[in-house]
Design an enzyme around this catalytic site. Structure first.
Site, mmCIF file in Angstrom:
data_model
loop_
_atom_site.group_PDB
_atom_site.id
_atom_site.type_symbol
_atom_site.label_atom_id
_atom_site.label_comp_id
_atom_site.label_asym_id
_atom_site.label_seq_id
_atom_site.Cartn_x
_atom_site.Cartn_y
_atom_site.Cartn_z
ATOM 1 C CD GLN A 70 -13.164 -1.022 -0.260
ATOM 2 O OE1 GLN A 70 -12.317 -0.905 0.625
ATOM 3 N NE2 GLN A 70 -14.414 -1.346 0.017
ATOM 4 C CG ASP B 145 -13.174 7.377 -1.012
ATOM 5 O OD1 ASP B 145 -13.078 7.221 0.224
ATOM 6 O OD2 ASP B 145 -12.189 7.381 -1.777
ATOM 7 C CG HIS C 44 -8.448 0.374 -2.513
ATOM 8 N ND1 HIS C 44 -7.642 -0.664 -2.094
ATOM 9 C CD2 HIS C 44 -9.140 0.767 -1.403
ATOM 10 C CE1 HIS C 44 -7.837 -0.874 -0.797
ATOM 11 N NE2 HIS C 44 -8.751 -0.026 -0.363
ATOM 12 N NE ARG D 34 -11.148 -4.293 1.134
ATOM 13 C CZ ARG D 34 -10.152 -3.461 1.491
ATOM 14 N NH1 ARG D 34 -10.391 -2.432 2.270
ATOM 15 N NH2 ARG D 34 -8.930 -3.635 1.022
ATOM 16 C CB CYS E 183 -13.975 2.202 0.331
ATOM 17 S SG CYS E 183 -13.495 3.945 0.339
ATOM 18 N NE ARG F 204 -3.785 0.870 2.110
ATOM 19 C CZ ARG F 204 -4.973 1.107 2.688
ATOM 20 N NH1 ARG F 204 -5.062 1.949 3.693
ATOM 21 N NH2 ARG F 204 -6.048 0.498 2.259
#
Ligand code: CP
Ligand code: NVA
Length: 327
Positions: free
Chosen positions: A136, A229, A133, A315, A270, A106
């Protein structure tokens, strides 16, 4: 389906069949976990988790998923490793690939995770970059599939900053899997033109439609999913808050917007979310700009239309599928 040895860097690299396979595999692992059926089938393997940005869900999901699969983890935090400061990405990749069976990364630019993968002989998984991402999206699509029973034909509306990791990845995912994607924001927040035209090509195969709207009421009409988001992402300077609040406030997901969409529409995010003043940043910015929430109201976040915690749980199940399929 054989994905052994494959990197998982962005959804563009995967076919709809491969993405569908990973979602189905996550469903199988989820059922095993719920029924207490052991699945430590990768016992003896080790993976490294590199986080140059902070995380709750992604880190915990990789750690628990790995543990359930019998895999040991090493967590490298944003300050403790030599990466980028005393050692290049290329050297880090070759060092870690000699010790580990897989590497999660990440961080900032997508080119960093791509370079890591280029120099690594073991699979590299993207745990979030500025641009994408991908893990996700697998969780989001598993959640949509569980809720609606299918992905194809779902009217998916993304409100807010659509040019960053979430907007980009959701657009790609929708184009691949046949969901009708609408981004709703002022024009400057739409995804990059090149990515849009790439997705238009992909959508020809799946039958997905791609739309870009500036008017929230028009965008959410007939929506099945309304997604948003944060307006300011990790790594962005604190100074951009004022501009984002000014420009994106009309795109906040609130009760009126959910009502226009209709009673079957669900809310997704998310996470983490600024839906109240119970966070350090949320409180500071809320007090400074006289607001009690940012991208979503607390009312919508806490409503029965909100499926954000099912999404967060997924997730772990989807990251487990990615590790197990590629390691
Ligand atoms: N959604 C997500 O990636 O959360 P974290 O930043 O907590 O990992
Ligand atoms: N756009 C957000 C996503 C967090 C999961 C960020 O990059 O901070």
């Amino acid at each position: 389906m054989n994905l052994k040895g494959r990197d998982f860097l962005k959804l563009i690299d995967y076919t709809p069949e491969e993405i569908g396979y990973l979602i189905d595999l996550a469903t199988d692992y989820k059922a095993k976990k719920k029924n207490g059926i052991r699945h430590d089938e990768h016992h003896g393997k080790n993976i490294a988790l590199i986080f140059e940005k902070t995380s709750t869900r992604t880190r915990c999901s990789f750690e628990v998923a790995a543990h359930d699969l019998g895999i040991m983890t090493t967590y490298l935090d944003p300050v403790a490793s030599q990466i980028g400061k005393k050692e290049s990405i290329a050297d880090t990749a070759r060092v870690l690939a000699g010790i580990y069976d897989g590497i999660e990364y990440r961080g900032f630019g997508q080119e960093i995770v791509e370079e890591l993968a280029h120099y690594s002989k073991v699979p590299v998984w993207n745990g979030l970059t500025n641009e994408f991402h991908p893990t996700q999206i697998l969780a989001d699509f598993l959640t949509i599939k569980e809720h609606f029973g299918h992905l194809e034909g779902i009217n998916f509306v993304y409100m807010g900053d659509a040019r960053y990791n979430m907007g980009n990845s959701l657009m790609v995912g929708c184009a691949k899997m046949g969901l009708n994607f609408t981004a709703c924001a002022p024009k400057k927040y739409f995804p990059d033109e090149k990515l849009i035209s790439n997705c238009r090509e992909i959508a020809k195969e799946s039958g997905a439609t791609l739309s870009f709207e500036t008017d929230p009421a028009t965008a959410v009409k007939n929506a099945d999913v309304i997604y948003t988001d944060v307006w300011v992402s990790m790594g962005e300077p604190v100074e951009v808050w004022e501009e984002r609040i000014n420009e994106l406030s009309p795109y906040q997901v609130n009760k009126e917007l959910m009502e226009i969409a209709g009673e079957n529409a669900v809310f997704m995010h998310c996470l983490p979310a600024y839906h109240d003043l119970k966070t350090g940043v949320g409180r500071e910015m809320g007090e400074k700009f006289g607001r009690d929430s940012m991208e979503v109201t607390d009312e919508v976040f806490e409503s029965d239309r909100s499926i954000v915690f099912k999404e967060a749980e997924n997730r772990m199940h989807t990251i487990k599928a990615v590790i197990a399929a590629t390691i």
